[in-house]
Design an enzyme around this catalytic site. Structure first.
Site, short mmCIF file in Angstrom:
data_model
loop_
_atom_site.label_atom_id
_atom_site.label_comp_id
_atom_site.label_asym_id
_atom_site.label_seq_id
_atom_site.Cartn_x
_atom_site.Cartn_y
_atom_site.Cartn_z
N ASP A 149 -7.75 -5.08 8.37
CA ASP A 149 -7.35 -3.84 7.72
C ASP A 149 -7.22 -3.96 6.21
OD1 ASP A 149 -5.15 -5.46 7.73
OD2 ASP A 149 -3.80 -4.06 8.73
N GLU A 158 0.83 -1.21 0.00
CA GLU A 158 0.00 0.00 0.00
C GLU A 158 0.86 1.26 0.00
OE1 GLU A 158 -3.60 -1.85 2.73
OE2 GLU A 158 -1.75 -1.20 3.69
N1 LIG Z 1 -4.61 -0.90 12.12
C1 LIG Z 1 -3.36 -0.57 11.94
O1 LIG Z 1 -3.01 0.61 11.90
C2 LIG Z 1 -2.32 -1.65 11.82
C3 LIG Z 1 -0.96 -1.32 11.86
C4 LIG Z 1 -0.03 -2.36 11.82
C5 LIG Z 1 -0.45 -3.68 11.68
N2 LIG Z 1 -1.80 -3.94 11.60
C6 LIG Z 1 -2.29 -5.32 11.50
O2 LIG Z 1 -2.13 -5.90 12.78
C7 LIG Z 1 -2.02 -7.31 12.64
C8 LIG Z 1 -0.86 -7.83 13.47
O3 LIG Z 1 0.35 -7.38 12.90
P1 LIG Z 1 1.75 -8.00 13.38
O4 LIG Z 1 2.80 -7.19 12.72
O5 LIG Z 1 1.75 -8.12 14.84
O6 LIG Z 1 1.65 -9.44 12.72
P2 LIG Z 1 2.37 -10.81 13.19
O7 LIG Z 1 2.24 -11.75 12.06
O8 LIG Z 1 3.73 -10.49 13.72
O9 LIG Z 1 1.49 -11.30 14.43
C9 LIG Z 1 0.18 -11.75 14.26
C10 LIG Z 1 -0.11 -12.81 15.32
O10 LIG Z 1 -1.48 -13.19 15.21
C11 LIG Z 1 -1.55 -14.56 15.54
N3 LIG Z 1 -2.82 -15.10 15.07
C12 LIG Z 1 -3.22 -15.39 13.80
N4 LIG Z 1 -4.47 -15.89 13.80
C13 LIG Z 1 -4.87 -15.91 15.09
C14 LIG Z 1 -6.08 -16.31 15.73
N5 LIG Z 1 -7.09 -16.81 15.04
N6 LIG Z 1 -6.17 -16.18 17.07
C15 LIG Z 1 -5.11 -15.70 17.79
N7 LIG Z 1 -3.96 -15.32 17.24
C16 LIG Z 1 -3.83 -15.41 15.90
C17 LIG Z 1 -0.31 -15.15 14.87
O11 LIG Z 1 0.03 -16.41 15.42
C18 LIG Z 1 0.72 -14.07 15.15
O12 LIG Z 1 1.45 -14.33 16.33
C19 LIG Z 1 -1.87 -7.58 11.15
O13 LIG Z 1 -3.10 -8.04 10.64
C20 LIG Z 1 -1.52 -6.22 10.56
O14 LIG Z 1 -1.94 -6.09 9.24
C21 LIG Z 1 -2.72 -2.96 11.66
#
Ligand SMILES: NC(=O)c1ccc[n+]([C@@H]2O[C@H](COP(=O)([O-])OP(=O)(O)OC[C@H]3O[C@@H](n4cnc5c(N)ncnc54)[C@H](O)[C@@H]3O)[C@@H](O)[C@H]2O)c1
Length: 373
Positions: A230, A56
């Site tokens: 997101d 993005e």
């Molecule tokens: N809203 C925002 O501004 C914003 C900003 C950054 C990241 N994000 C989003 O936040 C999320 C997390 O990002 P990250 O960098 O920590 O990713 P990451 O991959 O490091 O961590 C995600 C975690 O979620 C766990 N997970 C997956 N499915 C699950 C479930 N059903 N139940 C419980 N745990 C589960 C995984 O095992 C992993 O440990 C992503 O989806 C990312 O796109 C959003």
């Protein structure tokens, strides 16, 4: 020369100022920018989707400064030893169009998302909130925990992740920080983590309409901070939570959240509130103690604009500044070509056409016989 913040430099800046001060000041910067919402050029981000993720571009401008962020989201990456989310960005001045700063934004995205989450919760959660469930314990999770402990006064964290190693890592990291009065409990399910929580943060990564929270997990007065849904087709909340008559949904920028947020599951005219209206006092973040408040976070470019401006000031005010020669500095700006001088050959030696072996012998023969002399 333009200012440059790489991963080494961001570590040094955070170390110098302290992560809690960084998050607190960044939250103030973001709030100040949301308060001047109408000054910003706003557009949904430009998203390029593939079957495994998204790349993005997120632009924002207030007429004086312009910024953009490049960010990806690839939930499968961690299985291959890569981050799910990486980012970098540029801050430029509108008057000349010249870039001022090129910065890493991977750490900064985690920090600004945590600052934004805590800021939204300040306006939306019940003021006596002290227990938070943190579901999804990956890269973003420590930053969320620190921000909610510092800015909201969270004193009990209830962790759950489908990957127990992720929760163990989060617990270890937080214990290393010795955050004052923080109690950490690891749970066996999202439902167990959610039970009795004042706030639930969902930060999972999965490229599908996941159902991390179901209606039976929601208790009166809870605040939901949903950051992992997101992208189109990537959500975390059961739609019936959003439809509850006692639910209040706040989004960052409605036009973008309709495409990417939890509210993509609802009709396009389902009522939601923009965060800018909350901080400006035009709408309430919470109507009453028992209401369910939902911050449907996707991340908006204004937050990265705030972060880049904050970083730029921090960078310039502290020692060890690094710069990049990204843009030519010319005595005569109309003489761009002159900037390559002196002495650029029209062809590099390597590019000179090689004569075939027979022709070489032929020309050698001619020269040696004096025919070309
Ligand atoms: N809203 C925002 O501004 C914003 C900003 C950054 C990241 N994000 C989003 O936040 C999320 C997390 O990002 P990250 O960098 O920590 O990713 P990451 O991959 O490091 O961590 C995600 C975690 O979620 C766990 N997970 C997956 N499915 C699950 C479930 N059903 N139940 C419980 N745990 C589960 C995984 O095992 C992993 O440990 C992503 O989806 C990312 O796109 C959003």
């Amino acid at each position: 020369m333009i200012d440059y913040i790489g991963t080494e430099r961001i570590r040094a800046l955070i170390r110098d100022i302290g992560i809690t001060t960084f998050v607190e000041q960044l939250a103030e910067e973001i709030q100040a920018d949301y308060r001047r919402w109408s000054e910003f050029e706003r557009s949904p981000r430009h998203a390029s989707h593939s079957s495994v993720g998204v790349i993005e571009l997120m632009p924002a401008s207030d007429g004086r400064f312009y910024s953009f962020k490049y960010v990806n989201g690839h939930p499968k990456n961690t299985a291959e030893g890569l981050l799910t989310v990486t980012a970098f960005g540029v801050l430029a001045e509108v008057a000349s169009g010249y870039p001022l700063l090129l910065s890493e934004l991977t750490y900064t995205t985690a920090l600004r998302t945590a600052a934004m989450s805590a800021l939204a919760a300040r306006w939306m959660a019940n003021p006596d909130s002290c227990v938070m469930a943190l579901i999804g314990n990956g890269a973003q999770s420590e930053f969320q925990a620190i921000a909610f402990h510092h800015l909201l006064g969270i004193r009990e964290l209830r962790l759950f992740d489908v990957d127990p190693a992720a929760s163990a890592k989060l617990e270890d990291n937080l214990e290393g920080l010795q955050l004052e009065g923080l109690r950490i409990t690891r749970c066996r399910s999202a439902a167990e983590a959610a039970r009795g929580a004042d706030i639930i943060t969902t930060a999972t990564a999965d490229k599908r309409n996941a159902v991390i929270l179901t209606p039976d997990m929601i208790e009166p007065g809870m605040h939901l901070n949903a950051i992992g849904g997101d992208c189109p087709g990537k959500t975390e909340l059961h739609v019936d939570i959003l439809r509850r008559p006692d639910a209040r949904i706040v989004v960052e920028f409605e036009a973008q959240s309709r495409i990417e947020g939890e509210i993509q599951q609802l009709e396009p005219d389902f009522p939601v509130i923009e965060f800018a209206d909350v901080v400006a006092g035009r709408a309430l973040g919470r109507g009453c103690t028992r209401e369910i408040t939902i911050f449907d976070s996707v991340g908006f470019a204004l937050e990265d604009f705030s972060a880049l401006r904050y970083l730029h000031r921090l960078h310039r005010a502290s020692q060890g500044r690094s710069e990049l020669d990204l843009i030519p500095h010319l005595r005569n700006p109309k003489d761009l070509f002159g900037g390559l001088m002196p002495a650029i050959p029209m062809q590099s030696m390597e590019d000179e056409p090689q004569l075939p072996a027979e022709r070489l012998q032929d020309s050698d023969r001619k020269v040696s016989s004096g025919e070309l002399a």
